[in-house]
Enzyme design. Structure first.
Site, PDB file in Angstrom:
ATOM      1  N   ASP A  81       0.828  -1.206   0.000  1.00  0.00           N
ATOM      2  CA  ASP A  81       0.000   0.000   0.000  1.00  0.00           C
ATOM      3  C   ASP A  81       0.863   1.257   0.000  1.00  0.00           C
ATOM      4  O   ASP A  81       1.883   1.334   0.683  1.00  0.00           O
ATOM      5  CB  ASP A  81      -0.904  -0.027   1.240  1.00  0.00           C
ATOM      6  CG  ASP A  81      -1.957   1.054   1.232  1.00  0.00           C
ATOM      7  OD1 ASP A  81      -2.562   1.286   0.176  1.00  0.00           O
ATOM      8  OD2 ASP A  81      -2.198   1.664   2.300  1.00  0.00           O
ATOM      9  N   ALA A 209     -11.873   4.778   4.241  1.00  0.00           N
ATOM     10  CA  ALA A 209     -13.278   4.421   4.457  1.00  0.00           C
ATOM     11  C   ALA A 209     -13.667   4.355   5.923  1.00  0.00           C
ATOM     12  O   ALA A 209     -14.851   4.192   6.226  1.00  0.00           O
ATOM     13  CB  ALA A 209     -13.574   3.075   3.793  1.00  0.00           C
TER      14      ALA A 209
END
Length: 297
Positions: A81, A209
Site C-alpha cells: 500500500d 473508508a
C-alpha cells in the site's frame, strides 16, 4: 491461502460487493485480518505497506504477512500500500506479493504517469495486478485524528488518460474521502465517482473508508468501487480493547493475554467491515459467525 488476483476484483464488480483491504503493522493485526476472513469465508487483502515497514521492519513484516496469508483457510492477498519507490515495488514482487500500489498522487500529472507506468511494467512482468492513484487523499494513513478535508479531487477526464497511458488495473480515487477520522462528516462526491467509473473503465478503490456511513459504502460499491481500505477503525477497535486489557494484564505481566485480546478485538472490527462490504461467504463454503475463536495469538 495466498491468492487474490485481478479476477477476484472483477468478480466483486460484477456481483456488487467490495473486498476489504486492512493495514497490518504486527502479528496481532495480521491475525485479526486472516482469522476474520476464515470465519466469514471472505476474500480479503492484507496490506503490509511502506509506512508499516518503518515500524516493524520491511523483511520481517513481509515474511509475517506472506506466511499468515499462505496458512489461512481463505483467499488472502498481500498488498503493498502507498508505495512511492520502484525498488521497493520490485522487492515485494520478488518476495511474492499478490498486488502492489504505486502512489504518485503527490507528483505533477506527467511525473505520476511516468512513475506509474514503470511500476505497472514491473508488476505485469511478475503477473501481478497494480493500483495507481490520481488526485489527493487528505490525512495520514497511520494517524487517526484531525484529518483535514479539501484535497484535490480526481478529474474524470484525467483519470481516463491516466489509465490509458499507465495501464494500471485499478484506480484509487479522491472524491472527498480522507485518511483517518475527521472533525466534520466526510461528504463523498458520488456524481464525480460515477463519472470516473464511466471514463476510466477500470475497477475503483476507495481509501479512507473508516467512519463512513454504511449507506455511503453501499452507494460507492454500486458505482464501481471493488476495494475498500480500512485502517483507522481497526486501530481504534484494538486500542479500545487495550484500555481495559492493559491494566488487567499488567498485574501479572501477561503479555500473551494482551496479544490475544488485541487480535480478537481487531478480528471483530474486520468481521463487521467484511459483512458491510458484502464479501462474507464469497470465498465458498459456509461462513461461521459462531466459529470459536482461537485462544492463542
Amino acid at each position: 491461502m495466498l491468492d487474490l488476483d485481478l479476477g477476484a476484483l472483477e468478480r466483486a464488480g460484477r456481483e456488487r460487493y467490495a473486498i476489504g483491504a486492512f493495514q497490518t503493522y504486527n502479528l496481532e493485526t495480521t491475525l485479526a485480518v486472516c482469522r476474520a476472513a476464515e470465519a466469514l469465508r471472505s476474500p480479503v487483502l492484507l496490506q503490509a505497506g511502506s509506512s508499516a515497514f518503518r515500524v516493524a521492519g520491511r523483511s520481517e513484516l513481509i515474511g509475517l504477512a506472506l506466511a499468515a496469508a499462505e496458512a489461512a483457510d481463505a483467499p488472502v492477498g498481500v498488498h503493498l500500500d502507498h508505495c512511492r519507490d520502484l525498488e521497493e515495488i520490485r522487492l515485494c514482487l520478488d518476495a511474492g506479493y499478490t498486488s502492489v500500489m504505486i502512489d504518485g498522487s503527490g507528483l505533477p500529472f506527467e511525473e505520476n504517469v511516468s512513475l506509474t507506468r514503470a511500476a505497472t511494467q514491473a508488476a505485469h512482468a511478475a503477473g501481478v495486478w497494480i493500483e495507481g492513484e490520481l488526485g489527493g487523499i487528505a490525512g495520514d494513513e497511520d494517524v487517526s485524528t484531525g484529518a483535514p478535508a479539501g484535497a484535490a479531487m480526481t478529474d474524470p477526464k484525467a483519470a481516463a488518460e491516466f489509465v490509458s497511458r499507465t495501464g494500471v488495473d485499478v484506480l484509487a480515487v479522491a472524491i472527498g474521502n480522507v485518511h483517518g477520522f475527521t472533525p466534520e462528516p466526510v461528504r463523498l462526491d458520488f456524481t464525480r465517482l460515477a463519472a470516473i467509473g464511466d471514463e476510466a473503465g477500470v475497477p475503483l478503490v476507495l481509501h479512507g473508508a473508516s467512519g463512513l456511513p454504511a449507506a455511503d459504502i453501499s452507494h460507492a460499491i454500486s458505482l464501481g468501487v471493488v476495494k475498500i481500505n480500512v485502517n483507522a477503525e481497526l486501530r481504534r477497535g484494538i486500542f479500545a480493547e487495550l484500555e481495559t486489557a492493559a491494566p488487567e494484564c499488567a498485574k501479572g505481566y501477561d503479555l500473551a493475554s494482551l496479544s490475544r485480546r488485541s487480535a480478537e478485538a481487531g478480528q471483530r472490527v474486520v468481521e463487521a467491515k467484511l459483512r458491510e462490504f458484502g464479501s462474507a461467504g464469497r470465498a465458498g463454503g459456509p461462513a461461521h459467525d459462531d466459529h470459536p475463536r482461537r485462544t492463542h495469538a
